[in-house]
Design a protein around this motif. Structure first.
Motif, PDB file in Angstrom:
ATOM      1  N   VAL A  37      13.159 -25.404 -23.348  1.00 49.96           N
ATOM      2  CA  VAL A  37      11.931 -24.727 -22.939  1.00 49.96           C
ATOM      3  C   VAL A  37      11.488 -25.271 -21.590  1.00 49.96           C
ATOM      4  O   VAL A  37      11.684 -26.460 -21.289  1.00 49.96           O
ATOM      5  N   GLN A  38      10.924 -24.385 -20.792  1.00 51.67           N
ATOM      6  CA  GLN A  38      10.413 -24.802 -19.491  1.00 51.67           C
ATOM      7  C   GLN A  38       8.982 -24.299 -19.343  1.00 51.67           C
ATOM      8  O   GLN A  38       8.750 -23.094 -19.236  1.00 51.67           O
ATOM      9  N   HIS A  39       8.051 -25.232 -19.323  1.00 53.39           N
ATOM     10  CA  HIS A  39       6.666 -24.894 -19.038  1.00 53.39           C
ATOM     11  C   HIS A  39       6.478 -24.888 -17.527  1.00 53.39           C
ATOM     12  O   HIS A  39       7.236 -25.548 -16.795  1.00 53.39           O
ATOM     13  N   PRO A  40       5.498 -24.146 -17.036  1.00 49.41           N
ATOM     14  CA  PRO A  40       5.290 -24.055 -15.587  1.00 49.41           C
ATOM     15  C   PRO A  40       5.224 -25.421 -14.924  1.00 49.41           C
ATOM     16  O   PRO A  40       4.529 -26.321 -15.413  1.00 49.41           O
ATOM     17  N   ASN A  41       5.983 -25.571 -13.864  1.00 45.20           N
ATOM     18  CA  ASN A  41       6.005 -26.805 -13.060  1.00 45.20           C
ATOM     19  C   ASN A  41       6.487 -28.031 -13.846  1.00 45.20           C
ATOM     20  O   ASN A  41       6.174 -29.166 -13.478  1.00 45.20           O
ATOM     21  N   LYS A  42       7.213 -27.784 -14.901  1.00 46.20           N
ATOM     22  CA  LYS A  42       7.776 -28.890 -15.682  1.00 46.20           C
ATOM     23  C   LYS A  42       9.293 -28.756 -15.727  1.00 46.20           C
ATOM     24  O   LYS A  42       9.849 -27.703 -15.434  1.00 46.20           O
ATOM     25  N   GLY A  43       9.957 -29.850 -16.146  1.00 45.82           N
ATOM     26  CA  GLY A  43      11.398 -29.804 -16.315  1.00 45.82           C
ATOM     27  C   GLY A  43      11.797 -29.063 -17.569  1.00 45.82           C
ATOM     28  O   GLY A  43      10.970 -28.584 -18.334  1.00 45.82           O
ATOM     29  N   LEU A  44      13.086 -28.968 -17.793  1.00 48.74           N
ATOM     30  CA  LEU A  44      13.622 -28.329 -18.986  1.00 48.74           C
ATOM     31  C   LEU A  44      13.602 -29.341 -20.131  1.00 48.74           C
ATOM     32  O   LEU A  44      14.169 -30.424 -20.021  1.00 48.74           O
ATOM     33  N   GLN A  45      12.982 -28.947 -21.225  1.00 52.88           N
ATOM     34  CA  GLN A  45      12.830 -29.853 -22.365  1.00 52.88           C
ATOM     35  C   GLN A  45      13.635 -29.317 -23.548  1.00 52.88           C
ATOM     36  O   GLN A  45      13.555 -28.130 -23.872  1.00 52.88           O
ATOM     37  N   LEU A  46      14.385 -30.197 -24.192  1.00 58.62           N
ATOM     38  CA  LEU A  46      15.166 -29.772 -25.343  1.00 58.62           C
ATOM     39  C   LEU A  46      14.257 -29.478 -26.534  1.00 58.62           C
ATOM     40  O   LEU A  46      13.431 -30.303 -26.924  1.00 58.62           O
ATOM     41  N   LEU A  47      14.418 -28.276 -27.105  1.00 56.11           N
ATOM     42  CA  LEU A  47      13.698 -27.914 -28.327  1.00 56.11           C
ATOM     43  C   LEU A  47      14.499 -28.296 -29.557  1.00 56.11           C
ATOM     44  O   LEU A  47      13.968 -28.849 -30.515  1.00 56.11           O
ATOM     45  N   LEU A  48      15.778 -27.939 -29.547  1.00 49.78           N
ATOM     46  CA  LEU A  48      16.652 -28.229 -30.677  1.00 49.78           C
ATOM     47  C   LEU A  48      18.094 -28.004 -30.271  1.00 49.78           C
ATOM     48  O   LEU A  48      18.372 -27.404 -29.231  1.00 49.78           O
ATOM     49  N   LYS A  49      19.005 -28.509 -31.123  1.00 51.17           N
ATOM     50  CA  LYS A  49      20.417 -28.292 -30.852  1.00 51.17           C
ATOM     51  C   LYS A  49      21.195 -28.126 -32.148  1.00 51.17           C
ATOM     52  O   LYS A  49      20.831 -28.703 -33.183  1.00 51.17           O
ATOM     53  N   TYR A  50      22.236 -27.340 -32.085  1.00 49.12           N
ATOM     54  CA  TYR A  50      23.143 -27.113 -33.201  1.00 49.12           C
ATOM     55  C   TYR A  50      24.366 -27.984 -32.999  1.00 49.12           C
ATOM     56  O   TYR A  50      25.055 -27.885 -31.979  1.00 49.12           O
ATOM     57  N   THR A  51      24.640 -28.828 -34.034  1.00 50.07           N
ATOM     58  CA  THR A  51      25.763 -29.750 -33.906  1.00 50.07           C
ATOM     59  C   THR A  51      26.765 -29.587 -35.038  1.00 50.07           C
ATOM     60  O   THR A  51      27.547 -30.477 -35.299  1.00 50.07           O
ATOM     61  N   SER A  52      26.707 -28.478 -35.729  1.00 54.23           N
ATOM     62  CA  SER A  52      27.590 -28.107 -36.840  1.00 54.23           C
ATOM     63  C   SER A  52      27.307 -28.868 -38.119  1.00 54.23           C
ATOM     64  O   SER A  52      28.011 -28.694 -39.107  1.00 54.23           O
ATOM     65  N   ALA A  53      26.282 -29.719 -38.131  1.00 55.00           N
ATOM     66  CA  ALA A  53      25.946 -30.436 -39.361  1.00 55.00           C
ATOM     67  C   ALA A  53      25.207 -29.530 -40.341  1.00 55.00           C
ATOM     68  O   ALA A  53      25.390 -29.625 -41.549  1.00 55.00           O
ATOM     69  N   ALA A  54      24.364 -28.645 -39.811  1.00 52.34           N
ATOM     70  CA  ALA A  54      23.610 -27.732 -40.669  1.00 52.34           C
ATOM     71  C   ALA A  54      23.360 -26.463 -39.886  1.00 52.34           C
ATOM     72  O   ALA A  54      23.112 -26.511 -38.678  1.00 52.34           O
ATOM     73  N   THR A  55      23.404 -25.330 -40.549  1.00 50.38           N
ATOM     74  CA  THR A  55      23.239 -24.066 -39.822  1.00 50.38           C
ATOM     75  C   THR A  55      21.787 -23.788 -39.472  1.00 50.38           C
ATOM     76  O   THR A  55      21.516 -23.075 -38.514  1.00 50.38           O
ATOM     77  N   LEU A  56      20.848 -24.337 -40.244  1.00 51.00           N
ATOM     78  CA  LEU A  56      19.430 -24.186 -39.911  1.00 51.00           C
ATOM     79  C   LEU A  56      18.980 -25.473 -39.238  1.00 51.00           C
ATOM     80  O   LEU A  56      19.020 -26.550 -39.833  1.00 51.00           O
ATOM     81  N   VAL A  57      18.571 -25.331 -38.008  1.00 51.60           N
ATOM     82  CA  VAL A  57      18.220 -26.494 -37.195  1.00 51.60           C
ATOM     83  C   VAL A  57      16.719 -26.497 -36.938  1.00 51.60           C
ATOM     84  O   VAL A  57      16.164 -25.486 -36.507  1.00 51.60           O
ATOM     85  N   LYS A  58      16.096 -27.625 -37.204  1.00 51.31           N
ATOM     86  CA  LYS A  58      14.658 -27.748 -36.924  1.00 51.31           C
ATOM     87  C   LYS A  58      14.460 -28.522 -35.625  1.00 51.31           C
ATOM     88  O   LYS A  58      15.159 -29.510 -35.369  1.00 51.31           O
ATOM     89  N   GLY A  59      13.503 -28.061 -34.848  1.00 51.07           N
ATOM     90  CA  GLY A  59      13.246 -28.708 -33.575  1.00 51.07           C
ATOM     91  C   GLY A  59      11.805 -29.178 -33.470  1.00 51.07           C
ATOM     92  O   GLY A  59      11.097 -29.291 -34.465  1.00 51.07           O
ATOM     93  N   ILE A  60      11.394 -29.390 -32.241  1.00 52.41           N
ATOM     94  CA  ILE A  60      10.034 -29.871 -32.016  1.00 52.41           C
ATOM     95  C   ILE A  60       9.053 -28.713 -32.053  1.00 52.41           C
ATOM     96  O   ILE A  60       9.442 -27.544 -31.906  1.00 52.41           O
TER      97      ILE A  60
END
Lengths: 116, 117
Positions: A37-60
């Motif tokens: 996610v990128q908020h105005p004038n901010k860097g790119l922030q990771l919300l979540l990632k899929y790593t094959s451990a589980a198909t439903l991934v929870k993020g921030i």
């Protein structure tokens, strides 16, 4: 080669209603997928990632995404939108075919607007 | 929380001039990247850097571009002779190790907006 397609360039929801941001991927390998996610004038922030451990991934911030191999999709959802969720969202795949340098391949981005 | 920083936040330059964009990655990270986003377009990979050398570069990263890690903390992108089409937001990113492979998170800086006149 890996690629991602974000199906909507702009999504508008009312505060308190569900959010759905759609992403389809193309990959000849088992993909590593991310939402940033990128908020105005901010860097790119990771919300979540899929790593094959589980198909439903929870993020921030209450976001989650479900990896569906049969549909080659990785849609981002949130049950109830908040005004602070208004931002640009990027679906991203890590390029498996690049000698493991892990360069990221971005979708076009989806602008989420949240109306009061 | 550690973060990637970039300077300057904005840079305006004349066509043909050299610019250096600076990044300070997270301190224990080993892999470094530059990406750019031309207004209205996708974020694109430019170059990756590991063990003091370029590990991969895109077609965009031609002879006008170079990267350097001059000391233990900074990571720079130099554009030797800027063109109008170099106007974009430039993002630096870093990640910690290869152990998690492709699943390792890249952490991004806030970007430098470059405008070439």
């Amino acid at each position: 080669a890996q690629s991602v397609t974000q199906l909507d360039s702009h999504v508008s929801v009312s505060e308190g209603t569900p959010v759905l941001l759609r992403c389809n991927y193309s990959s000849s390998y088992s993909p590593s997928l991310f939402w940033y996610v990128q908020h105005p004038n901010k860097g790119l922030q990771l919300l979540l990632k899929y790593t094959s451990a589980a198909t439903l991934v929870k993020g921030i911030n209450g976001f989650e995404a479900e990896f569906k191999k049969s549909e080659t999709s990785f849609h981002l959802t949130k049950p109830s939108a908040h005004m602070s969720d208004a931002a640009e969202y990027f679906c991203v795949v890590s390029d498996a075919g690049s000698g493991n340098t892990g360069k990221l391949i971005f979708g076009q981005g989806t602008t989420l607007q949240v109306k009061p | 929380e550690p973060e990637v920083t970039q300077t300057p936040s904005h840079q305006v330059t004349q066509m043909g001039q050299e610019v250096i964009l600076r990044c300070v990655p997270i301190s224990n990270h080993l892999y470094f990247y530059w990406y750019r986003q031309i207004l209205g377009q996708k974020v694109e990979f430019l170059v990756s850097f590991y063990n003091n050398e370029i590990s991969e570069k895109s077609e965009i990263f031609d002879d006008q571009f170079s990267v350097e890690r001059p000391d233990g903390s900074n990571f720079t992108l130099k554009i030797r002779s800027t063109k109008l089409e170099d106007s974009a937001m430039y993002f630096c990113a870093s990640k910690s190790s290869r152990l998690a492979g492709l699943q390792e998170t890249q952490y991004f800086g806030p970007g430098t907006r470059l405008l070439v006149l």
